[in-house]
Design an enzyme around this catalytic site. Structure first.
Site, short mmCIF file in Angstrom:
data_model
loop_
_atom_site.label_atom_id
_atom_site.label_comp_id
_atom_site.label_asym_id
_atom_site.label_seq_id
_atom_site.Cartn_x
_atom_site.Cartn_y
_atom_site.Cartn_z
N GLU A 218 0.89 -1.18 0.00
CA GLU A 218 0.00 0.00 0.00
C GLU A 218 0.91 1.21 0.00
OE1 GLU A 218 -3.31 0.05 -0.08
OE2 GLU A 218 -3.65 -2.10 0.03
N CYS A 252 -1.79 9.61 2.64
CA CYS A 252 -1.41 8.99 1.36
C CYS A 252 -2.35 9.39 0.23
CB CYS A 252 -1.36 7.48 1.49
SG CYS A 252 -2.92 6.75 2.00
P1 NAD Z 1 8.20 4.44 5.09
O1 NAD Z 1 8.22 3.74 3.79
O2 NAD Z 1 9.33 5.33 5.43
O3 NAD Z 1 8.09 3.39 6.31
C1 NAD Z 1 7.06 2.46 6.46
C2 NAD Z 1 7.52 1.29 7.29
O4 NAD Z 1 8.60 0.64 6.66
C3 NAD Z 1 7.99 1.62 8.70
O5 NAD Z 1 7.37 0.73 9.61
C4 NAD Z 1 9.48 1.39 8.65
O6 NAD Z 1 10.02 0.92 9.87
C5 NAD Z 1 9.62 0.32 7.60
N1 NAD Z 1 10.90 0.37 6.89
C6 NAD Z 1 11.66 1.46 6.63
N2 NAD Z 1 12.77 1.11 5.95
C7 NAD Z 1 12.71 -0.23 5.77
C8 NAD Z 1 13.56 -1.18 5.13
N3 NAD Z 1 14.71 -0.82 4.53
N4 NAD Z 1 13.18 -2.46 5.12
C9 NAD Z 1 12.03 -2.86 5.71
N5 NAD Z 1 11.20 -2.00 6.32
C10 NAD Z 1 11.53 -0.70 6.37
O7 NAD Z 1 6.82 5.20 5.06
P2 NAD Z 1 6.28 6.32 6.05
O8 NAD Z 1 7.23 7.49 6.00
O9 NAD Z 1 5.94 5.74 7.36
O10 NAD Z 1 4.90 6.72 5.33
C11 NAD Z 1 4.86 7.63 4.28
C12 NAD Z 1 4.62 6.94 2.95
O11 NAD Z 1 3.63 5.95 3.08
C13 NAD Z 1 4.09 7.87 1.88
O12 NAD Z 1 4.66 7.54 0.64
C14 NAD Z 1 2.61 7.59 1.86
O13 NAD Z 1 1.94 7.93 0.68
C15 NAD Z 1 2.60 6.13 2.11
N6 NAD Z 1 1.32 5.72 2.69
C16 NAD Z 1 0.50 4.91 1.96
C17 NAD Z 1 -0.73 4.54 2.48
C18 NAD Z 1 -1.66 3.66 1.72
O14 NAD Z 1 -2.60 3.16 2.33
N7 NAD Z 1 -1.47 3.43 0.43
C19 NAD Z 1 -1.10 4.98 3.73
C20 NAD Z 1 -0.23 5.79 4.45
C21 NAD Z 1 1.00 6.13 3.93
#
Ligand code: NAD
Length: 462
Positions: A218, A252
């Site tokens: 997502e 998002c």
């Molecule tokens: P992010 O991608 O930075 O982190 C999300 C999760 O991934 C965290 O729990 C983090 O610990 C984990 N993570 C980070 N690096 C990782 C790695 N190398 N390997 C494995 N896991 C890792 O996202 P964010 O900053 O928390 O959220 C913002 C982004 O999420 C935006 O792009 C937003 O559009 C998207 N988003 C999408 C939805 C949706 O439902 N489609 C909802 C909310 C946010």
């Protein structure tokens, strides 16, 4: 449930082995068990609202009413909907048989996948962790929940409270960041459900690949709003301002940027600026940004973006604040127009026609959502047909998220797979086929070698 281990203490194989043992016990398959878990989530949201609201205030500066509206109420709604429909979703489906396989009976039935991982983001850290958990438990799985390290108070609250309301041997919360998530993915789980950015989504998918762990991603992206010259501009302005203000634009499915036909551009911008002021109830200054890093990134997007800043523009990284900002006609090649904004900056691009708006959107990756404001059925139909995206919303924004009857998910760079309601149940289930034959009749002509008559019969049958 094990309480959140200290980061250094995470023993990923032990966490996953314990959950596998629970899954093998078979109790999570029982519908009564699943319903009890969903009731647990609902009770937790009701009884612990104040604790979650306090954590959300700490992590995101979120007012208590927004904590309820954006995190606890939708989590509860998702659970109630799943609980009410679960027995219908889980029912085996009988199917007919082609002549060649008759007589016999066939069905497909939903079986849980096993031990699944839910990786949460920070922006709606309760809802976007609990909603996938609802789907995983409704489908009868065990789960590891890994909330975002960028919302640490909520992560701690989930680690402390979930064990009090759910089967402690079937759900484990692990706090931490990339390292812990990678360690969990390295265990070869039965599914990984990730909400976050496309960049990290690719890393999750890469870590899942060696184990052939299926993933649901997502993701985010730049969700455009197309405002045609025939739109109800007053309503469009109010709805755009309102949804962009939610969580300071850190959503998002927030409107990322506008594509507005020239004839209504100035009126729309004026009305958006006025509505933003009104909705802030006289408050001035910046909106809360999650952390210094994000506030600095947002300020950087305004540096050299070109165009005219007609409202806001001040970001204070140290204070984690940013003003609601409107930029008219920024440079299309600027970083502001290339990366997902995820903050309170609204670029407004003037277009000569709806055709030009559609071409603009189609020149980039497929968005998570597309919003279109128009009175014309034809324009709405064209935007819907010609732009491939996770969801299209007409004359409003973001509300598709709250419809559990609709699948929620992206396409292309905005994600793969979907959830909410029945679609979440399906995501966390395997559709297993079952074909039952009796040993009679057992006609000899179906076995080789085939004579001329047998071949004739077989050709009729198959
Ligand atoms: P992010 O991608 O930075 O982190 C999300 C999760 O991934 C965290 O729990 C983090 O610990 C984990 N993570 C980070 N690096 C990782 C790695 N190398 N390997 C494995 N896991 C890792 O996202 P964010 O900053 O928390 O959220 C913002 C982004 O999420 C935006 O792009 C937003 O559009 C998207 N988003 C999408 C939805 C949706 O439902 N489609 C909802 C909310 C946010």
């Amino acid at each position: 449930m094990t309480a959140a281990p200290e980061r250094a203490d995470l023993d990923a194989p032990a966490v996953v082995d314990a959950l596998r043992a629970t899954f093998r016990s078979g109790r999570t398959r029982d519908l009564a068990w699943r319903i009890a878990q969903l009731e647990g989530i609902e009770r937790m949201c009701a009884e612990r609202e104040a604790e979650f609201a306090a954590a959300l205030a700490l992590d995101l500066g979120r007012p208590a009413v927004d904590a309820w509206l954006a995190d606890l109420a939708p989590s509860t709604a998702e659970s109630v909907y799943a609980r009410k429909h679960l027995s219908g979703w889980a029912r085996p489906r009988r199917v007919g048989l082609p002549l060649s396989v008759r007589p016999g009976r066939a069905r497909y039935e939903y079986e849980p996948l096993g031990v699944v991982l839910i990786i949460g983001p920070w922006n709606y850290p309760v809802y976007l962790t609990l909603a996938p958990l609802v789907a995983a438990l409704a489908a009868g799985n065990c789960a590891v929940v890994k909330p975002s390290e960028h919302a640490p108070a909520v992560a701690d609250a989930l680690a402390r409270l979930l064990p009090l309301y759910l089967d402690p041997e079937a759900v484990t919360v692990v706090t931490g960041g990339p390292e812990e998530t990678q360690a969990l993915l390295g265990q070869g789980l039965d599914h990984a459900f990730f909400t976050g950015s496309p960049e990290v989504g690719a890393k999750v998918m890469a870590a899942a690949a060696p184990h052939l762990t299926p993933v649901t991603l997502e993701l985010g992206g730049k969700s455009p709003v197309i405002v045609a010259a025939d739109a109800d501009v007053a309503v469009a302005a109010r709805r755009i301002a309102w949804t962009k203000l939610m969580n300071s634009g850190q959503t998002c499915v927030a409107p990322d940027y506008l594509l507005v036909e020239a004839a209504v551009r100035d009126e729309l911008v004026e009305r958006i600026v006025a509505a933003t002021k009104k909705f802030r109830g006289g408050a001035t200054g910046g909106l809360r940004i999650v952390d210094e890093r994000q506030a600095r990134r947002l300020a950087g997007l305004l540096d050299g973006c070109g165009g005219t800043i007609v409202a806001g523009g001040r970001f204070d990284a140290a204070e984690r604040l940013g003003e609601p900002t409107v930029v008219v006609d920024p440079d299309p090649s600027s970083q502001l127009m290339r990366e997902e904004i995820f903050g309170p900056i609204l670029p407004v691009i003037t277009v000569e026609s709806v055709d030009a708006a559609i071409a603009h959107v189609n020149s980039g990756p497929k968005p998570l959502a597309t919003y279109v404001f128009s009175r014309s059925k034809e324009i709405v139909a064209r935007v819907t047909r010609e732009i491939s995206c996770g969801a299209t919303v007409v004359n409003h924004l973001m509300f598709h998220v709250l419809v559990p009857q609709l699948p929620f998910g992206g396409v292309g760079r905005s994600g793969m797979g979907a959830y909410h309601g029945r679609f979440g149940f399906e995501t966390f289930s395997h559709r297993r086929s079952v074909l039952v034959k009796s040993t009679r009749p057992d006609p000899g002509f179906v076995y080789p070698p085939y004579g001329a008559l047998a071949e004739k019969l077989l050709r009729k049958l198959f």
